[in-house]
Design a protein around this motif. Structure first.
Motif, PDB file in Angstrom:
ATOM      1  N   GLY A 121       0.792  -1.226   0.000  1.00 27.76           N
ATOM      2  CA  GLY A 121       0.000   0.000   0.000  1.00 27.76           C
ATOM      3  C   GLY A 121       0.820   1.270   0.000  1.00 27.76           C
ATOM      4  N   SER A 122       2.152   1.163   0.103  1.00 33.05           N
ATOM      5  CA  SER A 122       3.006   2.346   0.088  1.00 33.05           C
ATOM      6  C   SER A 122       3.093   2.914  -1.325  1.00 33.05           C
ATOM      7  N   LYS A 123       3.176   4.230  -1.417  1.00 34.23           N
ATOM      8  CA  LYS A 123       3.284   4.893  -2.718  1.00 34.23           C
ATOM      9  C   LYS A 123       4.721   4.889  -3.229  1.00 34.23           C
ATOM     10  N   GLY A 134       4.474   6.147   2.702  1.00 35.29           N
ATOM     11  CA  GLY A 134       4.329   4.753   3.057  1.00 35.29           C
ATOM     12  C   GLY A 134       5.160   4.376   4.263  1.00 35.29           C
TER      13      GLY A 134
END
Length: 416
Positions: free
Chosen positions: A355-357, A386
């Protein structure tokens, strides 16, 4: 060994000779409204940690033509800003040692515009660092960068100013005489370097946001002179009455017409709103600050090994700026003597949480030393943020001549 914890809100990254390029093209004001443009200039000093040479100072001189006034509600066109950066002969020497002939890349400026409605923060402007020849023999040299700014529109009149908070350099390339990239970071044709702004002055320019000029009312027309009344005419003699005619048949009545709709009017209202950037943080944490290394035998020497306490990096700034985690170590000392800091090496590893950018990139395997090295980082991107887990294997090369005893050192980690 102990690791010191630090929090920072913005990463300032800049590479060997290209620091000057990052603020080229800050904000689009030139030509906005009818105000005249005025020359603006800002000189900033940075301390940067480069591949090969470690920390080295750089001076960036930013110049631009920025208007003194901008009208409310008028979208500003983009304008160019030039940045000339003075780079030391030490940097030229370091690049020359590996066969470097030219330097180029990309750079991003982090800018805040302070307005009557509040600060517009987290504005990132990407610029192109022009290909520059690296002098041989080594000498001080200047790198130039140029860029165009985004368009901005302001809602409220008042005083405003532009501040340059930091510089981020990425995708930097050093090429040899044949134009082939030289890998300063193992396995990568590009590199970046963490930098710290040392100057206190951040203001590039101040300006005023002024109301829109209303349209001038039309002048009233002069009244016309009244006309003189006409003289009455004499009455004529009455005529004899005529015989009455027979009445005509009445005509049929016509159908009534539909009544017309009543007249009306319209009005318009212009609506506006603003979404303000949230002030997130960049932070790191660790479960402990002690790292025991394995023992070796006196007179034999060898590798004393261990593992770094896992460092968790959290980037909640929701911006475009990446981050860099660096470390440096003191000499290992004790009652029996000392072992140099250059004997400690690490092998970084980095894991990006789902889910981290951003994508976490481990640093280069090799010596840590007192100058320092990169443990991990995440590059600038269109969207960053993130959570990341950073680890590293540690190995200390102990010479056979080392005296028996306990040795200790401090490893300092810095997140920017």
């Amino acid at each position: 060994m102990g690791a010191q914890q630090r929090k920072s809100g913005t990463r300032s990254a800049l590479a060997v000779a290209a620091a000057g390029g990052v603020v080229a093209g800050l904000l689009g004001f030139a030509g906005a409204g009818t105000a005249q443009a005025a020359p603006a200039k800002l000189v900033q000093q940075y301390d940067c940690v480069f591949p090969l040479i470690g920390s080295d100072p750089i001076e960036a001189t930013i110049t631009a033509e920025i208007p003194t006034e901008v009208e409310v509600g008028t979208a500003s066109p983009a304008f160019a800003v030039n940045t000339a950066t003075k780079v030391s002969s030490r940097a030229a020497q370091g690049l020359g040692l590996v066969g470097g002939k030219t330097l180029e890349g990309k750079a991003t400026a982090t800018v805040t515009v302070y307005t009557p409605d509040g600060p517009l923060s987290g504005i990132g402007v990407e610029n192109t660092v022009e290909k520059t020849n690296i002098p041989s023999p080594p000498a001080d040299f200047t790198v130039v960068a140029k860029g165009n700014a985004p368009s901005l529109t302001f809602n409220t009149a008042g005083d405003a100013r532009i501040e340059v908070n930091g510089i981020g350099l990425h995708d930097m390339i050093v090429r040899d005489a044949n134009g082939k990239p030289i890998q300063l970071v193992t396995g990568k044709d590009t590199f970046d370097a963490p930098c710290t702004l040392k100057s206190t002055d951040k203001v590039l320019a101040s300006f005023k946001i002024v109301p829109k000029n209303p349209t001038n009312p039309t002048n009233p027309t002069n009244p016309t002179n009244p006309t003189n009344p006409t003289n009455p005419t004499d009455p004529t003699n009455p005529t004899n009455p005529t015989n009455p005619t027979n009445p005509t048949n009445p005509t049929n009545p016509t159908d009534p017409t539909n009544p017309t709709a009543p007249s009306g009017s319209t009005a318009q209202q212009n609506l506006s709103t603003q979404v303000k950037a949230a002030a997130g943080t960049l932070s790191m944490s660790q479960p402990g600050d002690s790292v025991p290394l394995s023992a070796v035998n006196q007179g034999v020497g060898g590798v004393s090994s261990g593992s770094l306490q896992t460092v968790t990096v959290k980037d909640a700034r929701n911006g475009v700026t990446g981050w860099s985690l660096t470390g440096k170590v003191t000499d290992f000392t004790g009652t029996a003597g000392a072992i140099g800091a250059d004997k400690l090496s690490w092998k970084p590893a980095c894991t990006t949480s789902p889910g981290s950018k951003s994508n976490c990139v481990p640093g280069t395997e090799g010596p840590v030393g007192t100058v320092g090295a990169t443990l991990a980082g995440a590059p600038d991107a269109a969207a960053t943020g993130g959570q990341f887990a950073v680890d590293s294997a540690l190995s200390l090369a102990i010479p056979a001549t080392a005296a028996a005893g306990d040795y200790k050192a401090v490893l300092t980690l810095t997140l920017t």
